[in-house]
Design a protein around this motif. Structure first.
Motif, PDB file in Angstrom:
ATOM      1  N   PHE A 631      -0.106   3.669 -15.625  1.00 45.33           N
ATOM      2  CA  PHE A 631      -0.964   4.004 -16.834  1.00 45.33           C
ATOM      3  C   PHE A 631      -2.237   3.356 -16.556  1.00 45.33           C
ATOM      4  CE2 PHE A 631      -2.630   2.365 -20.980  1.00 45.33           C
ATOM      5  CZ  PHE A 631      -2.441   3.482 -21.847  1.00 45.33           C
ATOM      6  N   ARG A 632      -3.223   4.332 -16.423  1.00 49.03           N
ATOM      7  CA  ARG A 632      -4.625   3.826 -16.177  1.00 49.03           C
ATOM      8  C   ARG A 632      -4.887   2.788 -15.168  1.00 49.03           C
ATOM      9  NH1 ARG A 632      -7.407   2.635 -22.179  1.00 49.03           N
ATOM     10  NH2 ARG A 632      -9.318   2.503 -20.755  1.00 49.03           N
ATOM     11  N   PHE A 633      -5.063   1.423 -15.455  1.00 49.96           N
ATOM     12  CA  PHE A 633      -5.313   0.481 -14.503  1.00 49.96           C
ATOM     13  C   PHE A 633      -4.093  -0.120 -13.909  1.00 49.96           C
ATOM     14  CE2 PHE A 633      -5.252  -1.921 -18.563  1.00 49.96           C
ATOM     15  CZ  PHE A 633      -4.114  -2.689 -18.250  1.00 49.96           C
ATOM     16  N   LEU A 634      -2.800   0.403 -14.609  1.00 50.59           N
ATOM     17  CA  LEU A 634      -1.581  -0.102 -13.828  1.00 50.59           C
ATOM     18  C   LEU A 634      -1.067   0.931 -12.857  1.00 50.59           C
ATOM     19  CD1 LEU A 634       0.631  -2.360 -14.080  1.00 50.59           C
ATOM     20  CD2 LEU A 634       1.773  -0.902 -15.768  1.00 50.59           C
ATOM     21  N   LYS A 635      -0.930   0.546 -11.677  1.00 45.78           N
ATOM     22  CA  LYS A 635      -0.559   1.157 -10.616  1.00 45.78           C
ATOM     23  C   LYS A 635       0.899   0.582 -10.083  1.00 45.78           C
ATOM     24  CE  LYS A 635      -4.471   2.803 -10.593  1.00 45.78           C
ATOM     25  NZ  LYS A 635      -4.785   4.302 -11.045  1.00 45.78           N
ATOM     26  N   GLY A 636       1.815   1.745  -9.344  1.00 44.12           N
ATOM     27  CA  GLY A 636       3.224   1.207  -8.862  1.00 44.12           C
ATOM     28  C   GLY A 636       3.231   1.675  -7.386  1.00 44.12           C
ATOM     29  N   ALA A 637       4.066   1.086  -6.571  1.00 41.85           N
ATOM     30  CA  ALA A 637       4.325   1.276  -5.232  1.00 41.85           C
ATOM     31  C   ALA A 637       5.753   1.190  -4.940  1.00 41.85           C
ATOM     32  CB  ALA A 637       3.319   0.444  -4.486  1.00 41.85           C
ATOM     33  N   ILE A 638       6.144   1.887  -3.776  1.00 39.62           N
ATOM     34  CA  ILE A 638       7.255   1.462  -3.132  1.00 39.62           C
ATOM     35  C   ILE A 638       7.053   1.567  -1.575  1.00 39.62           C
ATOM     36  CG2 ILE A 638       8.816   2.399  -4.943  1.00 39.62           C
ATOM     37  CD1 ILE A 638       9.081   5.051  -3.360  1.00 39.62           C
ATOM     38  N   PHE A 683     -11.504  -5.243  -8.730  1.00 39.70           N
ATOM     39  CA  PHE A 683     -10.461  -6.434  -8.655  1.00 39.70           C
ATOM     40  C   PHE A 683      -8.952  -5.621  -8.495  1.00 39.70           C
ATOM     41  CE2 PHE A 683      -7.529  -9.603 -10.494  1.00 39.70           C
ATOM     42  CZ  PHE A 683      -7.906 -10.540  -9.776  1.00 39.70           C
ATOM     43  N   ILE A 684      -8.142  -6.257  -7.731  1.00 44.22           N
ATOM     44  CA  ILE A 684      -6.740  -5.668  -7.519  1.00 44.22           C
ATOM     45  C   ILE A 684      -6.024  -7.077  -7.387  1.00 44.22           C
ATOM     46  CG2 ILE A 684      -5.479  -4.203  -6.336  1.00 44.22           C
ATOM     47  CD1 ILE A 684      -7.731  -2.764  -5.200  1.00 44.22           C
ATOM     48  N   LEU A 685      -4.970  -7.057  -8.370  1.00 46.80           N
ATOM     49  CA  LEU A 685      -4.177  -7.974  -8.520  1.00 46.80           C
ATOM     50  C   LEU A 685      -2.672  -7.527  -8.105  1.00 46.80           C
ATOM     51  CD1 LEU A 685      -3.257 -11.136  -8.762  1.00 46.80           C
ATOM     52  CD2 LEU A 685      -3.003 -10.644 -11.385  1.00 46.80           C
ATOM     53  N   ARG A 686      -2.089  -7.858  -7.065  1.00 43.42           N
ATOM     54  CA  ARG A 686      -1.004  -7.155  -6.681  1.00 43.42           C
ATOM     55  C   ARG A 686       0.469  -8.264  -6.652  1.00 43.42           C
ATOM     56  NH1 ARG A 686       0.831  -6.754  -0.837  1.00 43.42           N
ATOM     57  NH2 ARG A 686      -1.259  -7.897  -0.369  1.00 43.42           N
ATOM     58  N   PHE A 687       1.405  -7.639  -7.172  1.00 45.01           N
ATOM     59  CA  PHE A 687       2.668  -8.141  -7.443  1.00 45.01           C
ATOM     60  C   PHE A 687       3.819  -7.359  -6.647  1.00 45.01           C
ATOM     61  CE2 PHE A 687       0.548  -8.956 -10.935  1.00 45.01           C
ATOM     62  CZ  PHE A 687       0.453 -10.314 -11.224  1.00 45.01           C
ATOM     63  N   ASP A 688       4.334  -7.970  -5.317  1.00 43.05           N
ATOM     64  CA  ASP A 688       5.467  -7.061  -4.588  1.00 43.05           C
ATOM     65  C   ASP A 688       6.566  -7.831  -4.548  1.00 43.05           C
ATOM     66  OD1 ASP A 688       3.734  -4.982  -3.823  1.00 43.05           O
ATOM     67  OD2 ASP A 688       2.921  -5.813  -2.211  1.00 43.05           O
ATOM     68  N   LEU A 689       7.845  -7.153  -4.722  1.00 42.03           N
ATOM     69  CA  LEU A 689       9.121  -7.782  -4.735  1.00 42.03           C
ATOM     70  C   LEU A 689      10.062  -6.938  -3.484  1.00 42.03           C
ATOM     71  CD1 LEU A 689      11.109  -9.743  -5.809  1.00 42.03           C
ATOM     72  CD2 LEU A 689      12.009  -7.947  -7.397  1.00 42.03           C
ATOM     73  N   ALA A 690      10.441  -7.836  -2.388  1.00 39.08           N
ATOM     74  CA  ALA A 690      10.943  -7.144  -1.382  1.00 39.08           C
ATOM     75  C   ALA A 690      12.174  -7.654  -1.016  1.00 39.08           C
ATOM     76  CB  ALA A 690       9.878  -6.928  -0.119  1.00 39.08           C
ATOM     77  N   ILE A 727      -4.067 -10.813  -3.685  1.00 38.36           N
ATOM     78  CA  ILE A 727      -5.439  -9.880  -4.249  1.00 38.36           C
ATOM     79  C   ILE A 727      -5.681  -8.975  -3.141  1.00 38.36           C
ATOM     80  CG2 ILE A 727      -7.862 -10.252  -4.582  1.00 38.36           C
ATOM     81  CD1 ILE A 727      -6.068 -11.960  -6.699  1.00 38.36           C
ATOM     82  N   GLY A 728      -5.892  -7.780  -3.633  1.00 34.90           N
ATOM     83  CA  GLY A 728      -5.961  -6.582  -2.914  1.00 34.90           C
ATOM     84  C   GLY A 728      -4.883  -5.723  -2.207  1.00 34.90           C
ATOM     85  N   TYR A 729      -5.037  -4.480  -1.858  1.00 37.57           N
ATOM     86  CA  TYR A 729      -4.170  -3.978  -1.195  1.00 37.57           C
ATOM     87  C   TYR A 729      -3.678  -4.521   0.174  1.00 37.57           C
ATOM     88  CZ  TYR A 729      -4.519  -0.350  -4.995  1.00 37.57           C
ATOM     89  OH  TYR A 729      -4.445   0.378  -5.841  1.00 37.57           O
ATOM     90  N   PRO A 730      -2.520  -4.296   0.653  1.00 34.01           N
ATOM     91  CA  PRO A 730      -2.057  -4.936   1.870  1.00 34.01           C
ATOM     92  C   PRO A 730      -2.897  -4.210   3.133  1.00 34.01           C
ATOM     93  CG  PRO A 730      -0.286  -3.537   1.150  1.00 34.01           C
ATOM     94  CD  PRO A 730      -1.313  -3.420  -0.098  1.00 34.01           C
ATOM     95  N   PHE A 731      -3.066  -2.951   2.955  1.00 34.06           N
ATOM     96  CA  PHE A 731      -3.648  -2.196   3.968  1.00 34.06           C
ATOM     97  C   PHE A 731      -4.177  -0.845   3.469  1.00 34.06           C
ATOM     98  CE2 PHE A 731       1.066  -2.176   4.439  1.00 34.06           C
ATOM     99  CZ  PHE A 731       1.192  -1.083   3.944  1.00 34.06           C
TER     100      PHE A 731
END
Length: 731
Positions: A631-638, A683-690, A727-731
């Motif tokens: 949704f707009r500024f909220l992104k997801g990733a797998i 500005f990109i704030l990233r939360f990853d659970l692995a 902060i930021g994308y991993p790559f």
């Protein structure tokens, strides 16, 4: 009850139906292949307006929000609903006949000159859609392109470049291609002095044949082309205006290096663009404007140039304070102060004084209450040119080359263990060929690290691990480095974008060469010292390659491969600690703690390495990530990550399994997970659970741990779920 309410249909005005979209059907005279059919359909769909209301899982929440707010909403909530909602798109507001004409115009522009489109309204309950049926023939193809340009000079220039034309014989007619060809020719003429020429002065006349569906094109000039457009102009007078003389006034020689508009030379758009971009990229000016006017001279065909520059403030100050939380449980504040002088010596030099400090404490885990602090003063001076004792002739670039001198000192105190001091000096060059390619060469890269005030606890830790002890010896590094970066992410609109970053480094060879000339044999068993310190000797190279596949809806898939190898030799048996490769963490293998993987099958724990991490001579990582919008500024990733670090077989430290191609697959760590990103562009704030899927330190037959996944078990979650904040994308 919820479904019909959120579908929005119950709120329609009396007698109205909701427009649910359109369908395009092609009826060709000859069978079309799938690619051609999809291309024509996509062209036709661009003519269809308006878009229907947004549908999510059969419901129309935005339509429901709009109508629920009412005609004249009062209160913040209802006003918000009205603002964020969508007005109903009614079937009665659609004009199918007008849209059908637009579709015919669209397909005419791609070579379907005699097609026509019919429309039909299909109603179903309270909804309705439009079906557009297009009767089409094969697209006309280019038979020949001829030139009948009335001006001889312009005609000669166009004829010379006709082999580079983007209009090709045998290809389908496309109006967009003709427009781009006019722009290409205009660019050629702009670089030959035709300052006042315009693409609209070029005209393509088409002669079509219905028999074989071919078209012959003739390029001409329009009858109303003004004389100025047919004149090749030269530069007369160039005036550079820095405004009032202030402390930001830059001496003329520094500015003239970036001015490529010279008296009596033919005007070229290339030199115009290079001048503008180089002046702006100096980072000294807020605005740069270049104005051209006809010269008031007896001889016609000359331009006067005025370059007006609005300077930035000479000094700027910045301060940053942040709270850092790492995946190894270290948390604490970090801050920095920076002062920038944009014209240090009146030659547009950038002088930056920076001081940074941090405090970190481990609030949980085996090393709870362990803390450290550091401070790091730094001086950096950038010159907008290559500082070399000889003249460099190279290709013109819109970017200013840069010479950098960096002096820094870093003090780190690991309370209860040691004090570390590092001095560093870098002298090097950075330049860009174009927007995609950047290179950096540092012929002088020297650092000196000392470790003092060692506690008995720290000495015991080093004595228990000889490899770690060797890595933490006093280090004197003197060498050179080079990096090459190719990045297509700066090019918008590409479906597939590539990124490549190559780095290489050599250290210690100059000192070893002088020793060899003096007749001394170089050996790590009897290392040579310089100024009382043993110098490091090694070679190091790494490559980081990525592929970004972009979807139409802005989602993307990213693949990354990182490979690096470093070899100590001559005066060194192991790499300096800061030059080793590490794996694990928020921008690496996210299912494992930061820098905790390897080397090889070695399992790093607080019992065998304490708070220190072991690195390796070889690193290999592979990552795949699917990024999507929520949704707009909220992104997801797998994502899924794999990799490890290893020592070379020649390394005398017997830690973990040494690198070998035959055992590579067996030693890989593998993890997977999902993440959320708050992306507000700047500005990109990233939360990853692995979680780990494969642990290389386990017995060979038990390294896959997928069958042990148990989200309901607190002990399993505590040991296996790794939460990364970055902060930021991993790559």
């Amino acid at each position: 009850m919820v479904f019909p309410a959120c579908s929005g249909l119950k709120y329609l005005p009396a007698g109205e139906k909701l427009y649910t979209g359109s369908e395009v059907i092609l009826v060709p005279t000859n069978k079309l292949d799938k690619k051609e059919n999809k291309f024509i359909q996509n062209i036709e769909k661009t003519a269809i307006r308006p878009n229907p209301n947004q549908v999510i899982f059969g419901m129309r929440p935005k339509l429901w929000m709009y109508v629920k707010a009412g005609e004249n909403p009062t209160g913040k909530i209802k006003k918000w609903l009205k603002d964020k909602g969508e007005a109903p798109v009614l079937l009665s507001s659609i004009k199918p006949a007008v849209t059908a004409d637009l579709i015919d115009a669209k397909i005419f522009n791609i070579g379907i000159f005699n097609g026509y489109t019919e429309s039909k309204i299909v109603e179903k309950g309270l909804t309705g859609k439009i079906i557009y049926t297009s009767y089409i023939h094969d697209r006309y193809k280019i038979k020949k392109v001829t030139y009948a340009v009335s001006d001889d000079s312009i005609s000669l220039l166009i004829q010379k470049e006709k082999n580079n034309s983007i209009i090709k014989k045998g290809e389908d007619y496309n109006l967009g291609t003709l427009k781009n060809e006019r722009i290409r020719i205009d660019a050629i003429l702009k670089n030959k002095g035709y300052f006042y020429f315009d693409p609209d002065f070029l005209l393509f006349k088409a002669d079509t044949s219905k028999i074989n569906h071919s078209v012959t094109l003739q390029l001409t000039l329009k009858d109303s082309v003004p004389q100025d457009a047919l004149t090749a102009y030269r530069i007369n007078k160039v005036t550079i205006d820095q405004g009032e003389q202030t402390e930001m006034s830059i001496r003329s020689s520094a500015i003239l290096r970036s001015v490529y508009l010279r008296k009596n030379e033919i005007y070229t758009r290339v030199n115009h663009t290079i001048t503008l971009n180089r002046l702006m990229s100096m980072d000294n000016f807020k605005f740069v404007q270049i104005k051209f006017t006809k010269s008031d001279t007896a001889v016609k065909g000359f331009l006067d140039v005025v370059i007006t520059m609005t300077p930035l403030p000479k000094h700027s100050f910045s301060a940053e304070v942040e709270i850092v939380s790492k995946s190894n449980n270290y948390t604490g504040p970090r801050g920095s102060l920076s002062i920038l002088n944009r014209n240090a010596f009146k030659g547009a030099e950038l002088l930056r004084l920076n001081i940074a400090g941090s405090f970190e404490a481990q609030l949980s885990g085996a090393s709870k209450n362990l803390f450290s602090y550091s401070w790091n003063p730094q001086v950096e001076l950038n010159f907008p040119l290559f500082l070399v004792p000889f003249k460099i002739k190279g290709e013109k670039s819109i970017y200013v080359p840069n010479t950098r001198i960096l002096l820094s000192y870093n003090y780190l105190k690991r309370v209860g263990y040691f004090d570390m001091r590092t001095f560093q000096i870098i002298y090097g060059y950075k330049w860009k060929k174009n927007i995609r390619v950047e290179q950096e060469f540092n012929p002088i890269n020297v650092s000196y690290t000392t470790i003092g005030n060692k506690s008995q606890l720290f000495n015991d830790l080093l004595d228990s691990n000889p490899f770690l002890k060797k890595s933490y010896e006093e280090q004197f590094i003197a060498g050179a480095s080079y990096s090459f970066t190719y990045d297509e992410q700066v090019v918008p609109g590409k479906k597939v974008q590539y990124y490549l970053h190559l780095t290489s480094e050599l250290a210690g060879n100059v000192f070893s060469l002088s020793e060899v000339i003096a007749g001394k044999k170089i050996s790590s068993a009897d290392p040579v010292s310089v100024a009382g310190s043993i110098y490091s000797q090694y070679a190091r190279v790494s490559i980081d390659g990525r592929v970004y596949y972009n979807f139409v809806n802005l989602d993307k898939i990213v693949f990354r491969l990182f490979a690096g190898v470093a070899k100590p030799y001559g005066n060194s048996s192991t790499l300096p600690y800061i030059k080793q490769f590490f794996s694990g963490g928020p921008s690496s293998i996210r299912a494992f703690q930061i820098n905790s993987l390897g080397p090889g099958t070695y399992h790093q724990t607080s019992e065998n390495t304490g708070f220190l991490q072991l690195g390796g001579d070889v690193k290999l990582e592979m990552n795949a990530e699917y990024r999507f919008s929520i949704f707009r500024f909220l992104k997801g990733a797998i994502f899924a990550d794999a990799g490890n670090v290893w020592l070379l077989k020649s390394n005398p430290s017997n830690v973990g399994s040494a690198f070998s191609f035959s055992g590579l697959a067996q030693d890989l760590a593998l993890g997977a997970g999902a993440g959320l990103r708050i992306d507000v562009s700047f500005f990109i704030l990233r939360f990853d659970l692995a979680m780990p899927l494969r642990k290389p330190w386990l017995d060979l037959n038990n390294r896959w741990v997928i069958n042990q996944i148990n989200f309901g078990n607190a002990s399993w979650r505590r040991e296996n779920l790794i939460f990364n904040v970055a902060i930021g994308y991993p790559f």
